[in-house]
Scaffold this active site. Structure first.
Site, mmCIF file in Angstrom:
data_model
loop_
_atom_site.group_PDB
_atom_site.id
_atom_site.type_symbol
_atom_site.label_atom_id
_atom_site.label_comp_id
_atom_site.label_asym_id
_atom_site.label_seq_id
_atom_site.Cartn_x
_atom_site.Cartn_y
_atom_site.Cartn_z
ATOM 1 N N LYS A 141 49.010 28.967 43.322
ATOM 2 C CA LYS A 141 48.695 29.630 44.587
ATOM 3 C C LYS A 141 49.275 28.933 45.867
ATOM 4 O O LYS A 141 49.727 29.753 46.658
ATOM 5 C CB LYS A 141 47.068 30.238 44.725
ATOM 6 C CG LYS A 141 46.770 30.964 43.437
ATOM 7 C CD LYS A 141 45.192 31.208 43.629
ATOM 8 C CE LYS A 141 44.352 30.000 43.464
ATOM 9 N NZ LYS A 141 44.232 29.464 42.119
ATOM 10 N N THR A 142 48.969 27.651 45.969
ATOM 11 C CA THR A 142 49.504 26.979 47.125
ATOM 12 C C THR A 142 50.849 26.901 46.916
ATOM 13 O O THR A 142 51.373 27.059 48.099
ATOM 14 C CB THR A 142 48.809 25.502 47.129
ATOM 15 O OG1 THR A 142 47.403 25.462 47.121
ATOM 16 C CG2 THR A 142 49.148 24.438 48.091
ATOM 17 N N ARG A 198 49.837 23.065 36.368
ATOM 18 C CA ARG A 198 49.297 21.611 36.991
ATOM 19 C C ARG A 198 48.970 20.628 35.788
ATOM 20 O O ARG A 198 49.261 19.453 35.880
ATOM 21 C CB ARG A 198 48.178 21.945 37.817
ATOM 22 C CG ARG A 198 47.348 20.694 38.580
ATOM 23 C CD ARG A 198 46.180 21.058 39.101
ATOM 24 N NE ARG A 198 46.042 21.993 40.032
ATOM 25 C CZ ARG A 198 44.896 22.580 40.450
ATOM 26 N NH1 ARG A 198 43.731 22.074 40.168
ATOM 27 N NH2 ARG A 198 44.978 23.574 41.259
ATOM 28 N N ASP A 228 42.750 28.259 51.840
ATOM 29 C CA ASP A 228 42.610 27.940 50.243
ATOM 30 C C ASP A 228 40.919 28.173 50.009
ATOM 31 O O ASP A 228 40.107 28.032 51.053
ATOM 32 C CB ASP A 228 42.905 26.666 49.843
ATOM 33 C CG ASP A 228 43.007 26.405 48.574
ATOM 34 O OD1 ASP A 228 43.034 27.367 47.749
ATOM 35 O OD2 ASP A 228 43.037 25.358 48.049
ATOM 36 N N THR A 277 39.884 31.409 43.654
ATOM 37 C CA THR A 277 39.771 31.652 42.232
ATOM 38 C C THR A 277 38.461 32.429 41.719
ATOM 39 O O THR A 277 38.328 32.797 40.681
ATOM 40 C CB THR A 277 39.294 30.107 41.808
ATOM 41 O OG1 THR A 277 38.081 29.738 42.431
ATOM 42 C CG2 THR A 277 40.371 29.309 41.938
#
Length: 360
Positions: free
Chosen positions: A75-76, A228, A120, A169
């Site tokens: 997402k980032t 990740r 975020d 999330t």
């Protein structure tokens, strides 16, 4: 700092790491810079590309974008790509950092036309800040309150058109009015093993690592569907190979490294296995309350509930029932144990609610 955070606030470009840089620099180097470089999430990439290209063709700022999905799916990175595509500054903040309306007003007062504001964990903003954000997203203005009590005055502050990119999330925690103000919502899904294999291979190439296809497949298969985690495991295998195998990153090195770091063939780590063992060995497979389970493994309830439990449920090793957490027969077999007779009877029936009331 989390693995998916940028090296510095506002950084959009990506520079190859120099020798001796730490894991944060490596993580920044592995980030895709364009939508074409992103592996997987094909439908989201196509949809987002249309939103950005159409806005560019009209000469206007794109609609606000909400990126939803589990941690570690990019997402980032997508927020940074949006800013990079628009050649616009990226202003980064997070929901927990915005606890007062004034905090958000201070951020928005410095926004220029076309800027991208990335929030975020947007679901963790305070309610007053959310209400201020409604107006800013829809009308591009905020009301700054001066003074207190009956003498307080609202001063309208005009804001140049900008784009909010929110990441969450837990989309269900977003209030409807805020969710409705996003013109485009993208739901990111877990990655297939083949896509993770490509991601690991790409990352190894960027880091100039000699990783064999077999080694890449082994890392990808233990990455829990999350890029990740895949890149983090690659770094640990790299460390092992540098010290133990003279830099050779093959299947044998990958298996040995991941065994050393207690990541099994399904991607379960020490915490996951500890939860399963406590559930099966100490509580006979359950049902048991999550708080009691957390005490048994020496962790906080939130750690078990938010980190270990989602993946165990995805694998079909753990079930959430109205009476508590229950180990499935598959969990017993994974631990090399024989499921007790009637283990299936503890599982929830179709249509039965999963989430129990507050448990001890």
């Amino acid at each position: 700092m989390r693995d998916d955070e940028p090296l510095e606030t506002g950084e959009v470009g990506i520079v190859a790491p120099a020798a001796g840089t730490d894991d944060r620099a490596y993580e920044a180097a592995l980030r895709p810079r364009t939508l074409e470089e992103v592996v997987g999430q094909d439908r989201v990439r196509e949809q987002l590309a249309l939103v950005l290209e159409a806005a560019t063709a009209r000469g206007s700022v794109p609609d606000h974008v909400l990126l939803s999905g589990p941690p570690g799916l990019g997402k980032t990175t997508l927020a940074m790509i949006i800013a990079n595509h628009l050649a616009a500054p990226l202003r980064i903040t997070s929901g927990p950092a915005i606890q007062h309306a004034g905090d958000l007003a201070a951020i928005l007062s410095g926004v220029n036309e076309g800027d991208v504001v990335f929030i975020d964990e947007i679901h963790r903003m305070s309610r007053p800040a959310e209400e201020l954000l409604y107006m800013a997203m829809e009308d591009f203005r905020v009301d700054v309150i001066v003074g207190k009590g009956p003498g307080a005055t609202a001063i309208p502050l005009e804001i140049p058109p900008f784009t909010v990119v929110g990441a969450t999330t837990r989309a269900g925690l977003l209030p409807g009015p805020l969710r409705d103000r996003f013109g485009f919502t993208a739901q990111l899904d877990y990655y297939e093993a083949a896509d993770l294999d490509r991601i690991v291979t790409r990352s190894a190439g960027l880091l100039a690592l000699d990783l064999t296809p077999e080694g890449a497949a082994e890392i990808a298969g233990r990455s829990r569907g999350t890029p990740r985690i895949a890149n983090r495991l690659l770094r640990r295998v790299r460390d092992y190979a540098q010290v133990r195998t003279e830099g050779v990153l093959d299947l044998e090195a990958a298996r040995a490294a991941l065994a050393l770091y207690e990541v099994d063939e399904l991607g379960l780590d020490r915490l996951d296995v500890g939860v399963l063992r406590a559930l099966c060995a100490s509580f006979g497979g359950g049902p048991v309350g999550v708080s009691t389970l957390a005490v048994a493994v020496g962790e906080e309830r939130e750690t078990v509930e938010e980190i270990a439990e989602p993946y165990l449920v995805r694998l079909g090793f753990l079930a959430r029932t109205p009476r508590g957490r229950v180990a499935t027969p598959a969990a017993w077999r994974h631990l090399g144990l024989t499921p007790p007779v009637g283990a299936d009877a503890q599982l929830p029936l179709p249509g039965e609610p999963e989430d129990p009331p507050v448990q001890g």
